[in-house]
Motif scaffolding. Structure first.
Motif, PDB file in Angstrom:
ATOM      1  N   VAL A 236       0.853  -1.187   0.000  1.00 56.09           N
ATOM      2  CA  VAL A 236       0.000   0.000   0.000  1.00 56.09           C
ATOM      3  C   VAL A 236       0.888   1.236   0.000  1.00 56.09           C
ATOM      4  O   VAL A 236       1.914   1.269   0.663  1.00 56.09           O
ATOM      5  N   ARG A 237       0.504   2.203  -0.771  1.00 58.00           N
ATOM      6  CA  ARG A 237       1.284   3.440  -0.789  1.00 58.00           C
ATOM      7  C   ARG A 237       0.482   4.519  -0.096  1.00 58.00           C
ATOM      8  O   ARG A 237      -0.660   4.794  -0.457  1.00 58.00           O
ATOM      9  N   MET A 238       1.042   5.098   0.936  1.00 53.89           N
ATOM     10  CA  MET A 238       0.361   6.161   1.662  1.00 53.89           C
ATOM     11  C   MET A 238       0.747   7.488   1.037  1.00 53.89           C
ATOM     12  O   MET A 238       1.935   7.762   0.835  1.00 53.89           O
ATOM     13  N   ILE A 239      -0.242   8.294   0.752  1.00 52.26           N
ATOM     14  CA  ILE A 239       0.049   9.616   0.197  1.00 52.26           C
ATOM     15  C   ILE A 239       0.192  10.582   1.362  1.00 52.26           C
ATOM     16  O   ILE A 239      -0.713  10.707   2.193  1.00 52.26           O
ATOM     17  N   GLN A 240       1.336  11.218   1.429  1.00 50.80           N
ATOM     18  CA  GLN A 240       1.562  12.125   2.550  1.00 50.80           C
ATOM     19  C   GLN A 240       1.703  13.542   2.029  1.00 50.80           C
ATOM     20  O   GLN A 240       2.432  13.802   1.082  1.00 50.80           O
ATOM     21  N   LEU A 251      -3.115  12.533  -5.257  1.00 49.91           N
ATOM     22  CA  LEU A 251      -3.869  11.341  -5.657  1.00 49.91           C
ATOM     23  C   LEU A 251      -4.252  11.438  -7.140  1.00 49.91           C
ATOM     24  O   LEU A 251      -4.084  10.486  -7.907  1.00 49.91           O
ATOM     25  N   VAL A 252      -4.772  12.599  -7.534  1.00 51.92           N
ATOM     26  CA  VAL A 252      -5.178  12.796  -8.927  1.00 51.92           C
ATOM     27  C   VAL A 252      -3.955  12.641  -9.842  1.00 51.92           C
ATOM     28  O   VAL A 252      -4.011  11.983 -10.876  1.00 51.92           O
ATOM     29  N   ARG A 253      -2.830  13.215  -9.402  1.00 52.91           N
ATOM     30  CA  ARG A 253      -1.617  13.133 -10.219  1.00 52.91           C
ATOM     31  C   ARG A 253      -1.199  11.661 -10.423  1.00 52.91           C
ATOM     32  O   ARG A 253      -0.911  11.226 -11.537  1.00 52.91           O
ATOM     33  N   ILE A 254      -1.254  10.879  -9.310  1.00 57.60           N
ATOM     34  CA  ILE A 254      -0.847   9.478  -9.406  1.00 57.60           C
ATOM     35  C   ILE A 254      -1.793   8.696 -10.318  1.00 57.60           C
ATOM     36  O   ILE A 254      -1.366   7.930 -11.184  1.00 57.60           O
ATOM     37  N   LEU A 255      -3.105   8.930 -10.137  1.00 54.94           N
ATOM     38  CA  LEU A 255      -4.087   8.206 -10.957  1.00 54.94           C
ATOM     39  C   LEU A 255      -3.915   8.555 -12.435  1.00 54.94           C
ATOM     40  O   LEU A 255      -4.081   7.718 -13.317  1.00 54.94           O
ATOM     41  N   HIS A 256      -3.559   9.794 -12.676  1.00 53.47           N
ATOM     42  CA  HIS A 256      -3.437  10.253 -14.074  1.00 53.47           C
ATOM     43  C   HIS A 256      -2.091   9.834 -14.684  1.00 53.47           C
ATOM     44  O   HIS A 256      -2.046   9.191 -15.727  1.00 53.47           O
ATOM     45  N   GLU A 257      -1.003  10.146 -13.983  1.00 54.59           N
ATOM     46  CA  GLU A 257       0.306   9.976 -14.595  1.00 54.59           C
ATOM     47  C   GLU A 257       0.882   8.568 -14.423  1.00 54.59           C
ATOM     48  O   GLU A 257       1.520   8.043 -15.330  1.00 54.59           O
ATOM     49  N   GLU A 258       0.651   7.971 -13.250  1.00 53.11           N
ATOM     50  CA  GLU A 258       1.287   6.672 -13.001  1.00 53.11           C
ATOM     51  C   GLU A 258       0.348   5.513 -13.303  1.00 53.11           C
ATOM     52  O   GLU A 258       0.681   4.604 -14.044  1.00 53.11           O
ATOM     53  N   ALA A 259      -0.843   5.564 -12.712  1.00 54.65           N
ATOM     54  CA  ALA A 259      -1.774   4.454 -12.937  1.00 54.65           C
ATOM     55  C   ALA A 259      -2.459   4.580 -14.285  1.00 54.65           C
ATOM     56  O   ALA A 259      -2.981   3.606 -14.822  1.00 54.65           O
TER      57      ALA A 259
END
Lengths: 262, 549
Positions: A236-240, A251-259
């Protein structure tokens, strides 16, 4: 009102579940056994109806010797008596065979209402309750979120997509439980003491007049071929971040760029 | 509120090895004498053994006394072939001691899983007619009107919400009354703490001190070379803790390609940055261990403290109406790294005392004090006497440790000073010694786990909607003095990630608690430098669900 509750002993969902050497069953050594959570709702509902209307609550269960612990738990919650079908010939029965056994046991006692869990959380088949009703020739209402006893009838609420359906059935009937029906009570310490003295009858297939050739592992109509564990969990990756806004943005950045999901 | 009362002859609080052996012994003795005795055991865990965690190497001498036919009765033993290796670890290498010290010879002992062992003892006790109630926590000791004699224990209410209000399934606790109450709560019990304050059972003793163990059971490949190695029992010292922090590692072989792996850390450590869980991970990554567990999978994890003080910290063992046994009474032999055998023996000696006292109808401290005489006359005393300064020697820094141990070895435990002083664990942190914890980052979710995955694998669950069971009397202190001086050590010493320091908008800090992660190890109450954490029992049935650790 005489009520029968069908219960099953299942592995605690917190238990360490490992697949056995045959690839089609689980290792049973390190498992804790508990009452199926949907059956807890059934026991609680039966006790509430009994408290309001009088009558009795009988617990019926099929399983090996240790199943007694689960029946005792229901007795400790306040049920009056237990019937335990304990027969090695019944072991490994599929849903239909289990229903045949339970129906035979219930047929021998007077009842106005049967309550069962919607499903057992071990195999998730959703079949036994409906099959018992069918074998007894009585109405069946599944996934009940609220039950009301009227004169000779039961009125049930069921949740459907976007709303609620209200259905009625004449008694005797069988219904199965849905989450939210009630909050099951705890077995109290005095309740546990009293439960030790309550009647718990053990029965075999022969006692019920059942043909062993209709039940048991060897006569399954549905056979488990393989069990597989779900895929390993990824870490699990915790967003801090300092603020909720910053966390949401990350979160939006990760969902868009990474996932690449949005 | 009027509470229901249930009366027994003897009430055992906590179903660990001490009380289970005590209850079994009591029932057997009563049967032999043709006497009826009503015995009750309560246990806060959901089932018997669910909160029991230990290495564990069992010296069977108490078990043989209790039940000579233990094998026929199905005692769950993991391994009987014990071959010891003691290793000194450096960061990358190891040195095997050419000979193991006599206290670490384990021939004739068994490797067991304490949770399995306790579950088994529970079935034996039940067969003998003991009333066992798992899932019920004792929350308050009950006294007679004069407030001097213990008369029983109140169990916790169930079905109380976060704000302390009853829910629809509210079930009030009951008052369990016993002619004699036996406290076997394990290390740092929450009831013995209060009984101790009221009746002064710890007065004049050296402070109770503890160690925290993090442990896992790991399944290793059937082809692992370890299964063919000359050792089945490994003990290590040195890395990762170094020679200035008390503690060491262990790895024991179990059945079915499993190993029991753990690291014990003395809670008198000085470095506020030390994190026992991270030290455990570093230990796992040491080549000696990493080679053994390679391609393995963690099946279960847990953490628990152990009472490490020994003889000089042993409290008064009897008061009017009550006795104290096992880790609750500092019975563990830290020199042999064993406490199950002494715990069981103490429970059995308590049982013998109780049967006589109840027979006479006199449960005064004077009559029950015969228990201390029995302990003094038993091998418990001999073992603990030989080890009376051992833990203190280990607490010494660097090479002084070995000189002191050597002196004790030749003088039968006396050493240079006897008794050697013991320092309270809560007082040892040194602000100047702060070394940021070395985080082991590469968790793989299978063999190297982060804390929360570990909590998941301990099976820990609590009713979420209940009052917080960790009391912090002064919350301001957490964000002021404690943060400023020690950078909130609770966020590190807790192996369950219950404590987190959150920085809110505007930069203000706040201590966030996740009590449902609590492994019931009690490290927080022991190590908190300001004594600002009080551990109370959550709703009965909550906590870890250990089955093989």
């Amino acid at each position: 009102m005489d009520i029968v509750v069908l219960v099953k002993q299942v592995p605690d969902t917190e238990s360490l579940v490992q697949i056995a050497g045959d690839g089609a069953s689980i290792k049973k050594d390190d498992i804790k056994w508990v009452m199926n959570p949907y059956d807890e709702l059934a026991v609680e509902e039966a006790l509430r109806i009994k408290e309001a209307k009088g009558g009795s609550v009988t617990i019926v269960s099929v399983g090996p010797q240790k199943t007694q612990e689960t029946i005792r738990t229901a007795l400790a919650m306040g049920a009056d008596k237990g019937i335990h079908i304990n027969d090695p010939l019944a072991e490994g029965s599929d849903s239909l065979a289990t229903a045949k056994i339970l129906a035979a046991a219930v047929k021998a006692i007077p009842f106005h209402l049967i309550i069962a869990g919607q499903r057992a959380v071990d195999e998730d088949n959703y079949q036994v309750g409906a099959a018992v009703a069918e074998l007894l020739g009585i109405p069946h209402v599944s996934l009940v979120a609220k039950a009301e006893i009227l004169d000779g009838k039961i009125r049930c609420q069921r949740a459907v997509e976007g709303g609620t359906v209200v259905v009625e059935a004449t008694l005797p009937a069988l219904f199965t439980t849905q989450r939210g029906l009630n909050e099951p009570r705890y077995a109290s310490l005095p309740g546990i003491m009293k439960a030790k003295k309550k009647p718990l009858e053990a029965k075999t297939l022969a006692d019920l007049g059942l043909d062993p050739a209709a039940v048991g592992a060897a006569h399954r109509k549905v056979v488990v071929k393989a069990l597989r564990l779900p895929p390993e969990r990824k870490a699990v990756r915790m967003i801090q971040a300092e603020t909720p806004q910053a966390i949401a943005a990350e979160l939006v950045r990760i969902l868009h760029e990474e996932a690449k999901l949005i | 509120m009027e509470r229901e009362q249930l009366e027994f002859d003897v009430l055992f609080v906590g179903a660990g090895p001490a009380n289970l052996a005590g209850a079994i012994h009591l029932k057997k003795l009563a049967q032999q004498q043709g006497r009826e005795i009503e015995v009750c055991i309560i246990e806060k865990g959901e089932s018997i053994g669910a909160h029991s965690l230990s290495g564990a190497v069992l010296d069977p001498k108490a078990l043989i006394d209790l039940m000579p036919d233990f094998r026929e009765k199905g005692c769950p033993i993991e391994e009987t072939d014990l071959r010891d290796g003691v290793f000194y670890l450096t960061a990358t290498g190891q040195l095997r001691l050419p000979y193991a010290p006599p206290s670490m010879h384990n021939e004739g002992c068994f490797i067991i899983s304490l949770s399995r062992f306790c579950a088994w003892l529970g079935t034996i006790a039940e067969e003998l007619g003991v009333n066992i109630f798992p899932g019920f926590a004792g929350v308050e000791a009950l006294y007679d009107e004069a407030g001097r004699r213990v008369i029983g224990v109140r169990t916790g209410d169930k079905g109380v919400n976060k704000d302390g209000k009853p829910k629809s399934n509210f079930e009030p606790g009951v008052d369990l009354l016993g002619k004699v109450t036996v406290f076997g709560e394990g290390p740092k019990g929450s009831l013995i703490r209060e009984v101790g304050k009221k009746l002064g059972i710890f007065a004049g003793r050296m402070p109770q001190v503890f160690e925290t163990a993090v442990k896992e059971v790991i399944e290793i490949p059937a082809a692992s070379p370890f299964l063919a190695s000359p050792f089945t029992v490994l003990h290590t010292f040195g890395y990762p803790l170094g020679l200035n922090t008390k503690g060491g590692g262990f790895l024991y072989r179990m059945k079915e390609n499993r190993v029991s792996l753990g690291l014990v850390v003395g809670l008198d450590y000085e470095d506020p940055g030390l994190e026992p869980y991270q030290e455990f991970l570093r230990f796992k990554k040491h080549p000696l261990i990493a080679d053994i567990i390679r391609h393995g999978k963690v099946l279960q994890q847990g953490a628990k403290t152990l009472a490490a003080g020994g003889l000089y910290t042993m409290p008064q063992l009897a008061v009017d109406g009550a006795l104290f046994v096992g880790d609750s009474a500092s019975m563990l032999n830290v020199q042999r790294l064993k406490g199950i055998h002494t715990a069981m023996k103490s429970g059995m000696l308590a049982a013998e005392t109780i049967l006589t006292a109840v027979g006479k109808g006199d449960v005064s401290a004077a009559t029950l004090g015969d228990y201390r005489v029995k302990v003094e006359g038993s091998w418990i005393r001999n073992e603990l006497y030989a080890a009376r300064n051992f833990g203190q020697a280990l607490s010494q820094k660097g090479i002084a440790k070995f000189i002191t141990l050597g002196a004790q070895f030749v003088t039968g435990g006396r050493g240079f000073v006897d008794p050697m002083n013991i320092t309270d664990d809560a007082s040892t942190l040194q602000a100047g010694r702060f070394r940021p914890s070395t985080q082991v980052q590469d968790h793989d979710g299978k063999l190297y786990l982060d804390k929360l995955t570990g909590v998941y694998l301990s099976g820990t669950k609590h009713e979420e909607d209940q009052p917080c069971h960790l009391l912090i009397p002064d919350k301001e202190l957490c964000v002021t003095r404690c943060w400023e001086t020690f950078r909130s050590p609770c966020t590190r010493f807790c192996p369950g990630q219950v404590y987190e320091m959150i920085q809110e908008e505007g930069g203000r800090r706040r201590l966030k608690l996740t009590p449902s992660n609590c492994l019931h190890c009690k490290t927080c109450e022991i190590k908190d430098p300001f004594n600002n954490i009080i551990w109370t029992c959550p709703e009965g049935g909550g906590g870890p669900n250990y089955s093989i650790v």
